[in-house]
Design a protein around this motif. Structure first.
Motif, PDB file in Angstrom:
ATOM      1  N   GLN A   1       0.727  -9.887  -6.889  1.00 44.44           N
ATOM      2  CA  GLN A   1       1.619 -10.770  -6.661  1.00 44.44           C
ATOM      3  C   GLN A   1       2.705 -10.397  -5.763  1.00 44.44           C
ATOM      4  N   LEU A   2       3.173  -9.031  -5.753  1.00 43.86           N
ATOM      5  CA  LEU A   2       3.926  -8.643  -4.968  1.00 43.86           C
ATOM      6  C   LEU A   2       3.941  -8.037  -3.701  1.00 43.86           C
ATOM      7  N   LYS A   3       2.695  -7.497  -3.477  1.00 42.96           N
ATOM      8  CA  LYS A   3       2.125  -6.888  -2.170  1.00 42.96           C
ATOM      9  C   LYS A   3       1.029  -7.629  -1.609  1.00 42.96           C
ATOM     10  N   GLY A   4       0.366  -8.462  -2.454  1.00 47.92           N
ATOM     11  CA  GLY A   4      -0.788  -9.308  -1.679  1.00 47.92           C
ATOM     12  C   GLY A   4      -2.146  -8.649  -1.960  1.00 47.92           C
ATOM     13  N   ALA A   5      -3.020  -9.191  -1.580  1.00 47.39           N
ATOM     14  CA  ALA A   5      -4.480  -8.665  -2.009  1.00 47.39           C
ATOM     15  C   ALA A   5      -4.789  -7.306  -1.191  1.00 47.39           C
ATOM     16  N   THR A   6      -3.952  -7.041  -0.292  1.00 47.43           N
ATOM     17  CA  THR A   6      -4.180  -5.854   0.751  1.00 47.43           C
ATOM     18  C   THR A   6      -3.460  -4.299  -0.053  1.00 47.43           C
TER      19      THR A   6
ATOM     20  N   LYS B   1       4.108   2.477 -13.142  1.00 49.38           N
ATOM     21  CA  LYS B   1       2.837   1.642 -12.900  1.00 49.38           C
ATOM     22  C   LYS B   1       2.611   1.787 -11.397  1.00 49.38           C
ATOM     23  N   TRP B   2       3.585   1.399 -10.748  1.00 52.33           N
ATOM     24  CA  TRP B   2       3.310   1.452  -8.873  1.00 52.33           C
ATOM     25  C   TRP B   2       3.152   2.562  -8.544  1.00 52.33           C
TER      26      TRP B   2
ATOM     27  N   ARG C   1      -2.533 -11.306 -18.413  1.00 56.27           N
ATOM     28  CA  ARG C   1      -2.358 -10.783 -17.046  1.00 56.27           C
ATOM     29  C   ARG C   1      -3.175  -9.383 -17.079  1.00 56.27           C
ATOM     30  N   ARG C   2      -3.747  -9.109 -16.109  1.00 62.21           N
ATOM     31  CA  ARG C   2      -4.545  -7.862 -15.807  1.00 62.21           C
ATOM     32  C   ARG C   2      -3.577  -6.778 -15.199  1.00 62.21           C
ATOM     33  N   TRP C   3      -3.933  -5.550 -15.112  1.00 62.77           N
ATOM     34  CA  TRP C   3      -3.272  -4.483 -14.717  1.00 62.77           C
ATOM     35  C   TRP C   3      -2.790  -4.948 -13.212  1.00 62.77           C
ATOM     36  N   ARG C   4      -3.735  -5.139 -12.417  1.00 65.73           N
ATOM     37  CA  ARG C   4      -3.337  -5.218 -11.068  1.00 65.73           C
ATOM     38  C   ARG C   4      -2.600  -6.451 -10.466  1.00 65.73           C
ATOM     39  N   ASP C   5      -2.554  -7.672 -11.465  1.00 66.87           N
ATOM     40  CA  ASP C   5      -1.984  -8.869 -11.006  1.00 66.87           C
ATOM     41  C   ASP C   5      -0.647  -8.655 -10.574  1.00 66.87           C
ATOM     42  N   ASP C   6       0.105  -7.781 -11.208  1.00 70.51           N
ATOM     43  CA  ASP C   6       1.719  -7.580 -10.757  1.00 70.51           C
ATOM     44  C   ASP C   6       1.584  -7.082  -9.099  1.00 70.51           C
ATOM     45  N   LEU C   7       0.666  -6.356  -8.968  1.00 71.40           N
ATOM     46  CA  LEU C   7       0.551  -5.455  -7.812  1.00 71.40           C
ATOM     47  C   LEU C   7       0.191  -6.567  -6.612  1.00 71.40           C
TER      48      LEU C   7
ATOM     49  N   GLN D   1      -2.778   3.303   1.097  1.00 63.39           N
ATOM     50  CA  GLN D   1      -3.474   4.561   1.560  1.00 63.39           C
ATOM     51  C   GLN D   1      -2.503   5.569   2.310  1.00 63.39           C
ATOM     52  N   HIS D   2      -1.431   4.796   2.877  1.00 60.21           N
ATOM     53  CA  HIS D   2      -0.406   5.285   3.471  1.00 60.21           C
ATOM     54  C   HIS D   2       0.809   5.719   2.561  1.00 60.21           C
ATOM     55  N   ARG D   3       0.749   6.911   2.082  1.00 63.47           N
ATOM     56  CA  ARG D   3       1.712   7.475   1.001  1.00 63.47           C
ATOM     57  C   ARG D   3       3.041   7.173   1.247  1.00 63.47           C
ATOM     58  N   GLN D   4       3.635   7.456   2.408  1.00 62.75           N
ATOM     59  CA  GLN D   4       4.952   7.489   2.726  1.00 62.75           C
ATOM     60  C   GLN D   4       5.528   6.023   2.869  1.00 62.75           C
ATOM     61  N   GLN D   5       4.684   5.130   3.550  1.00 59.76           N
ATOM     62  CA  GLN D   5       5.117   3.571   3.571  1.00 59.76           C
ATOM     63  C   GLN D   5       5.113   3.156   2.093  1.00 59.76           C
ATOM     64  N   TRP D   6       4.153   3.502   1.394  1.00 64.07           N
ATOM     65  CA  TRP D   6       3.910   3.081   0.054  1.00 64.07           C
ATOM     66  C   TRP D   6       5.105   3.545  -0.822  1.00 64.07           C
TER      67      TRP D   6
END
Length: 102
Positions: A76-81, A32-33, A68-74, A87-92
């Motif tokens: 919650q863990l990474k924040g609204a940004t 999912k991530w 829960r919506r699909w992006r709620d997990d994202l 956008q930065h593939r290697q960092q992600w």
């Protein structure tokens, strides 16, 4: 496969380590991530991009326990940004690996 019995009380983590079988829940979350990072890098005109960012017209959710919506997990863990971070593939990719190594 390992000739274990319940009375041996071997934890699931140890069993997975011996058999080299992945935890299904962790595998699904990791996929999912990875997909979320992929979708975040799409152009804004694509269907998947629009569905991910869609907000209901009235902007309110129903009373009671929220689904829960699909992006709620994202969020919650990474924040609204999370979209900007993706956008930065290697960092992600390193963030995802770091999260799942815990």
């Amino acid at each position: 496969m390992l000739k274990l019995k319940v009375k041996d009380k071997v934890p699931c983590t140890e069993t997975r380590k011996r058999t080299r079988v992945q935890n299904v829940v962790q595998f699904a979350l990791k996929q999912k991530w990875n997909w979320a990072g992929h979708v975040a890098r799409f152009d804004g005109n694509r269907w998947t991009q629009r569905v991910t960012e869609w907000q209901p017209r009235e902007g309110r959710r129903a009373r009671g326990k929220q689904r829960r919506r699909w992006r709620d997990d994202l969020v919650q863990l990474k924040g609204a940004t999370w979209r900007h971070d993706a956008q930065h593939r290697q960092q992600w990719r390193s963030d995802v690996e770091g999260y799942f190594q815990r």
